[in-house]
Design an enzyme around this catalytic site. Structure first.
Site, PDB file in Angstrom:
ATOM      1  N   HIS A  33       0.782  -1.146   0.168  1.00  0.00           N
ATOM      2  CA  HIS A  33      -0.054  -0.132   0.063  1.00  0.00           C
ATOM      3  C   HIS A  33       0.784   1.164   0.151  1.00  0.00           C
ATOM      4  O   HIS A  33       0.314   2.295  -0.206  1.00  0.00           O
ATOM      5  CB  HIS A  33      -1.014  -0.073   1.369  1.00  0.00           C
ATOM      6  CG  HIS A  33      -2.074  -1.139   1.126  1.00  0.00           C
ATOM      7  ND1 HIS A  33      -2.681  -1.326   0.318  1.00  0.00           N
ATOM      8  CD2 HIS A  33      -2.113  -1.975   2.037  1.00  0.00           C
ATOM      9  CE1 HIS A  33      -3.872  -2.162   0.328  1.00  0.00           C
ATOM     10  NE2 HIS A  33      -3.491  -2.716   1.731  1.00  0.00           N
TER      11      HIS A  33
ATOM     12  N   HIS B 150      -6.509  -7.096  -0.531  1.00  0.00           N
ATOM     13  CA  HIS B 150      -6.625  -5.754  -0.744  1.00  0.00           C
ATOM     14  C   HIS B 150      -5.801  -5.269  -2.053  1.00  0.00           C
ATOM     15  O   HIS B 150      -4.767  -5.824  -1.890  1.00  0.00           O
ATOM     16  CB  HIS B 150      -6.161  -5.045   0.548  1.00  0.00           C
ATOM     17  CG  HIS B 150      -6.800  -5.246   1.704  1.00  0.00           C
ATOM     18  ND1 HIS B 150      -6.342  -6.442   2.612  1.00  0.00           N
ATOM     19  CD2 HIS B 150      -7.769  -4.696   2.386  1.00  0.00           C
ATOM     20  CE1 HIS B 150      -7.099  -6.367   3.626  1.00  0.00           C
ATOM     21  NE2 HIS B 150      -8.025  -5.393   3.444  1.00  0.00           N
TER      22      HIS B 150
ATOM     23  N   ASP C 203      -5.273 -12.888   3.499  1.00  0.00           N
ATOM     24  CA  ASP C 203      -6.438 -12.299   4.108  1.00  0.00           C
ATOM     25  C   ASP C 203      -7.763 -12.368   3.183  1.00  0.00           C
ATOM     26  O   ASP C 203      -8.802 -11.870   3.610  1.00  0.00           O
ATOM     27  CB  ASP C 203      -6.216 -10.677   4.363  1.00  0.00           C
ATOM     28  CG  ASP C 203      -5.412 -10.105   3.215  1.00  0.00           C
ATOM     29  OD1 ASP C 203      -5.204 -10.618   2.328  1.00  0.00           O
ATOM     30  OD2 ASP C 203      -5.065  -8.863   3.518  1.00  0.00           O
TER      31      ASP C 203
END
Length: 339
Positions: free
Chosen positions: A122, A161, A248
């Protein structure tokens, strides 16, 4: 045999009760030791990335900000990204772990897996976010490009993500194909990663997002990846492969709404081995400790050609939403790849 890049020093990135905490690495290491894998693989200590390594990706002002922030005692960089006083140095070590793994793959024609924290995908050029301080994978890639003159890179990111930092850093770069499969960004952080985000300028067509509907299963993932990964990789013909590893998307993970099972992780390692031959793996997310324990054993066994279970079946139970997602990707990317 696969090399594991790891250091106990990563525990000094002390985030307390944060979801991204020291126990994530503890359970991975303990599971490998309990399964008697630890002593059968090469465990290599990382070295910190240099400031020059960081500067190939991040701005001088960002690096200086993080250094001063940690020197002054640390705290929350933003609402969910924590840095301890030691985190600047440990973030450099995590980036150095990614470099060490990439170097090992290049020099030994074997797989290498950097199990480090803080994670990285990120982090943008100018900002730490999403539990990430520096972008470990991007730093390793630019190290290879600068030091070893590697030209073309394929990154496959299967953290649940979207890796907005990695995508942004290489968004206009035609020599980096970034493929990310992740939960629908309308329903999950960081709110980016839509199909239409395809890259810009010379990089158009080299940012390939696969936003999956909530509750997507292992069958859904296998269905869509079987249609996309090999054609894209074959057309691009990379010189080096990175795999951004996230756990995740598992049905038991608390931070997402997906329904992957353990067998997905063995499937994707075998799939990427068939495509890449050898690759550098970098740990990103995954916040259920039991899942981290089990699935890292599966990944390393798969890297070492030890089959755990039947990871693929011909009859897949695939949702209509997944089929629709593939058709939208096919429509957008038809000028670039032969899906």
């Amino acid at each position: 045999m696969t090399a594991l890049i790891y250091s106990d020093e990563y525990m000094k990135h002390n985030t307390g009760n944060h979801p991204e905490n020291q126990e994530r690495l503890n359970v991975i290491v303990n599971s490998l030791k309990n399964k008697e894998i630890w002593n059968k693989i090469d465990v290599i200590s990382p070295e910190p990335a240099t400031e020059d390594d960081l500067l190939r990706v991040h701005s001088p002002s960002h690096i200086e900000y993080i250094k001063k922030f940690c020197d002054s005692g640390g705290g929350y960089i933003d609402y969910d990204t924590f840095a301890a006083p030691e985190s600047y140095e440990i973030a450099k070590l995590a980036a150095g772990g990614a470099i060490k793994a990439a170097d090992f793959v290049l020099k030994n024609s074997e797989n290498a897996y950097s199990i480090a924290r803080p994670p990285g995908h990120h982090a943008t050029r100018e900002k730490s976010m999403g539990f990430c301080i520096f972008n470990n994978l991007a730093i390793a890639l630019e190290y290879l490009r600068n030091t070893h003159k590697i030209k073309k890179f394929l990154i496959f990111d299967f953290d649940v993500h979207f890796g907005n930092g990695t995508s942004e850093i290489f968004y206009s770069d035609p020599d980096v194909l970034y493929i990310s499969i992740h939960q629908n960004p309308r329903t999950l952080y960081p709110g980016k990663g839509f199909i239409e985000e395809i890259g810009t300028g010379k990089g158009e067509g080299y940012n390939l997002n696969i936003p999956m509907p909530e509750r997507s299963t292992t069958d859904d993932y296998i269905y869509i990846l079987e249609k996309i990964l090999e054609p894209a990789a074959s057309k691009f013909n990379a010189d080096f492969y990175f795999l951004d590893v996230g756990f995740d998307g598992h049905v038991d993970d608390p931070l997402s709404s997906m329904a992957l099972t353990d067998k997905y992780y063995e499937y994707i390692i075998n799939k990427m081995k068939n495509i890449a031959g050898f690759m550098s793996l970098i740990l990103e997310g995954g916040y259920n400790l039991d899942v981290l324990s089990r699935c890292n054993v599966k990944i390393i066994n798969a890297l070492n050609n030890i089959k755990n279970e039947d990871y693929y079946k011909n009859e897949l139970n695939v949702s209509e939403n997944t089929k629709d997602t593939f058709n939208k990707i096919k429509d957008v990317f038809s000028p670039f790849y032969g899906f």
